[in-house]
Design a protein around this motif. Structure first.
Motif, PDB file in Angstrom:
ATOM      1  N   ALA A  59       3.356 -17.324 -11.890  1.00 22.32           N
ATOM      2  CA  ALA A  59       3.470 -17.402 -10.757  1.00 22.32           C
ATOM      3  C   ALA A  59       5.117 -17.575 -10.041  1.00 22.32           C
ATOM      4  O   ALA A  59       5.016 -16.781  -8.526  1.00 22.32           O
ATOM      5  CB  ALA A  59       3.106 -19.682  -9.865  1.00 22.32           C
ATOM      6  N   LYS A  60       6.061 -17.986 -10.954  1.00 25.75           N
ATOM      7  CA  LYS A  60       7.362 -17.396 -10.132  1.00 25.75           C
ATOM      8  C   LYS A  60       7.918 -16.038 -10.069  1.00 25.75           C
ATOM      9  O   LYS A  60       8.004 -16.044  -9.663  1.00 25.75           O
ATOM     10  CB  LYS A  60       8.503 -18.632 -11.248  1.00 25.75           C
ATOM     11  N   ALA A  61       6.914 -15.820 -11.400  1.00 24.44           N
ATOM     12  CA  ALA A  61       7.306 -14.385 -11.608  1.00 24.44           C
ATOM     13  C   ALA A  61       5.844 -13.090 -10.933  1.00 24.44           C
ATOM     14  O   ALA A  61       6.805 -12.187  -9.455  1.00 24.44           O
ATOM     15  CB  ALA A  61       6.550 -13.586 -12.862  1.00 24.44           C
ATOM     16  N   LEU A  62       5.071 -13.340 -10.242  1.00 29.27           N
ATOM     17  CA  LEU A  62       4.235 -12.689  -9.678  1.00 29.27           C
ATOM     18  C   LEU A  62       5.231 -13.169  -7.605  1.00 29.27           C
ATOM     19  O   LEU A  62       4.785 -12.592  -6.785  1.00 29.27           O
ATOM     20  CB  LEU A  62       2.788 -13.474  -8.912  1.00 29.27           C
ATOM     21  N   GLU A  63       5.784 -14.260  -7.765  1.00 32.72           N
ATOM     22  CA  GLU A  63       6.819 -14.707  -6.236  1.00 32.72           C
ATOM     23  C   GLU A  63       7.589 -12.833  -6.795  1.00 32.72           C
ATOM     24  O   GLU A  63       7.766 -12.380  -5.084  1.00 32.72           O
ATOM     25  CB  GLU A  63       7.194 -16.092  -5.907  1.00 32.72           C
ATOM     26  N   LYS A  64       8.496 -12.940  -7.569  1.00 30.48           N
ATOM     27  CA  LYS A  64       9.390 -12.141  -7.471  1.00 30.48           C
ATOM     28  C   LYS A  64       9.312 -10.869  -7.427  1.00 30.48           C
ATOM     29  O   LYS A  64       9.693 -10.002  -6.946  1.00 30.48           O
ATOM     30  CB  LYS A  64      10.295 -12.383  -8.472  1.00 30.48           C
ATOM     31  N   ARG A  65       8.063 -10.305  -8.466  1.00 31.48           N
ATOM     32  CA  ARG A  65       7.579  -8.915  -8.322  1.00 31.48           C
ATOM     33  C   ARG A  65       7.450  -8.492  -6.425  1.00 31.48           C
ATOM     34  O   ARG A  65       6.937  -7.541  -6.038  1.00 31.48           O
ATOM     35  CB  ARG A  65       5.981  -8.903  -8.904  1.00 31.48           C
ATOM     36  N   LYS A  66       6.752  -9.515  -5.659  1.00 32.20           N
ATOM     37  CA  LYS A  66       6.439  -9.252  -4.577  1.00 32.20           C
ATOM     38  C   LYS A  66       7.689  -8.542  -3.910  1.00 32.20           C
ATOM     39  O   LYS A  66       7.704  -7.985  -2.712  1.00 32.20           O
ATOM     40  CB  LYS A  66       6.954 -10.770  -3.303  1.00 32.20           C
ATOM     41  N   HIS A  67       9.273  -8.249  -4.246  1.00 33.21           N
ATOM     42  CA  HIS A  67       9.908  -7.859  -3.346  1.00 33.21           C
ATOM     43  C   HIS A  67      10.006  -6.516  -3.976  1.00 33.21           C
ATOM     44  O   HIS A  67      10.605  -5.444  -2.786  1.00 33.21           O
ATOM     45  CB  HIS A  67      11.205  -8.537  -3.618  1.00 33.21           C
ATOM     46  N   VAL A  68       9.421  -6.168  -4.654  1.00 36.73           N
ATOM     47  CA  VAL A  68       8.999  -4.291  -4.740  1.00 36.73           C
ATOM     48  C   VAL A  68       8.845  -4.210  -3.517  1.00 36.73           C
ATOM     49  O   VAL A  68       9.035  -3.127  -2.442  1.00 36.73           O
ATOM     50  CB  VAL A  68       8.645  -3.569  -5.781  1.00 36.73           C
ATOM     51  N   ARG A  69       7.801  -4.880  -3.080  1.00 34.19           N
ATOM     52  CA  ARG A  69       6.463  -4.372  -2.155  1.00 34.19           C
ATOM     53  C   ARG A  69       6.821  -4.609  -0.368  1.00 34.19           C
ATOM     54  O   ARG A  69       7.521  -3.664   0.411  1.00 34.19           O
ATOM     55  CB  ARG A  69       5.829  -4.938  -1.840  1.00 34.19           C
ATOM     56  N   TYR A  70       8.505  -5.691  -0.540  1.00 33.39           N
ATOM     57  CA  TYR A  70       9.199  -6.056   0.290  1.00 33.39           C
ATOM     58  C   TYR A  70       9.893  -4.059   0.694  1.00 33.39           C
ATOM     59  O   TYR A  70      10.454  -4.419   2.114  1.00 33.39           O
ATOM     60  CB  TYR A  70      10.370  -7.119   0.546  1.00 33.39           C
ATOM     61  N   TRP A  71      10.370  -3.628  -0.258  1.00 35.40           N
ATOM     62  CA  TRP A  71      11.741  -2.879  -0.569  1.00 35.40           C
ATOM     63  C   TRP A  71      10.625  -1.949   0.546  1.00 35.40           C
ATOM     64  O   TRP A  71      10.918  -1.378   1.029  1.00 35.40           O
ATOM     65  CB  TRP A  71      11.573  -1.981  -1.590  1.00 35.40           C
TER      66      TRP A  71
END
Length: 199
Positions: A105-117
């Motif tokens: 879950a932690k990894a999935l949360e951090k991967r969202k930042h690519v979409r935020y970019w």
């Protein structure tokens, strides 16, 4: 230029050295790191740091913009100041195999930042977009994340280029590799990265 996830300002430093930077806004969520950015760039009068999460600038649920906050100040500035270059290095912890958060879950949360970019690109409509990331983020394992990222600027008609940069290609020691993505807005001339391998 606006540098998101700026840390101490790697993209900002490079832009300053180019001699073409007129004004730069750095965005960093960690106050201590933002302080390091401010100290490192203290002599540069054209550079400002804002302590804010990117999610707040995008209006993501659960990340309100508080009155008097840096996020509010930056959003007000962006109403009158257009962004020519949007740069950033989203969190890599969700992609790199060297970090404890490469799965779960932690990894999935951090991967969202690519979409935020990518969402920030749509919001800011810059002429140039730059992103640096660990090479693992383009592996088959993360295909869904990188595809969703690429679709965001592409649907606006931006031209996308991908490169792999190696330390020794740029005269630095070590074997560290990085994936760099550059996009240019419609009608903006793209530039070839001469010290990189197309990816």
């Amino acid at each position: 230029m606006l540098e998101s996830y700026c840390g101490v300002g790697g993209w900002t430093d490079g832009a300053q050295r180019s001699g073409f930077l007129q004004r730069c806004f750095g965005v960093e969520s960690d106050k201590d790191v933002a302080g390091a950015f401010a100290e490192y760039h203290a002599k540069e009068k054209n550079t400002e740091i804002f302590v804010s999460r990117v999610e707040s600038l995008l209006g993501e649920e659960g990340h309100p913009v508080k009155n008097g906050s840096d996020a509010e100040g930056l959003l007000n500035l962006l109403k009158v100041q257009s962004v020519d270059v949007f740069a950033g290095s989203p969190l890599c912890e969700g992609f790199t195999s060297l970090n404890a958060h490469s799965s779960g879950a932690k990894a999935l949360e951090k991967r969202k930042h690519v979409r935020y970019w990518g969402q920030a690109v749509l919001k800011l409509q810059p002429r140039y977009e730059l992103m640096q990331m660990v090479p693992e983020h383009i592996s088959e394992k993360h295909k869904a994340h990188i595809t969703s990222l690429l679709l965001l600027p592409a649907r606006e008609g931006d031209q996308l280029q991908s490169y792999f940069l190696r330390n020794h290609d740029c005269g630095a020691e070590g074997r560290r590799n990085r994936s760099v993505r550059m996009a240019t807005g419609t009608g903006t001339r793209s530039h070839q990265c001469t010290r990189a391998t197309p990816g």
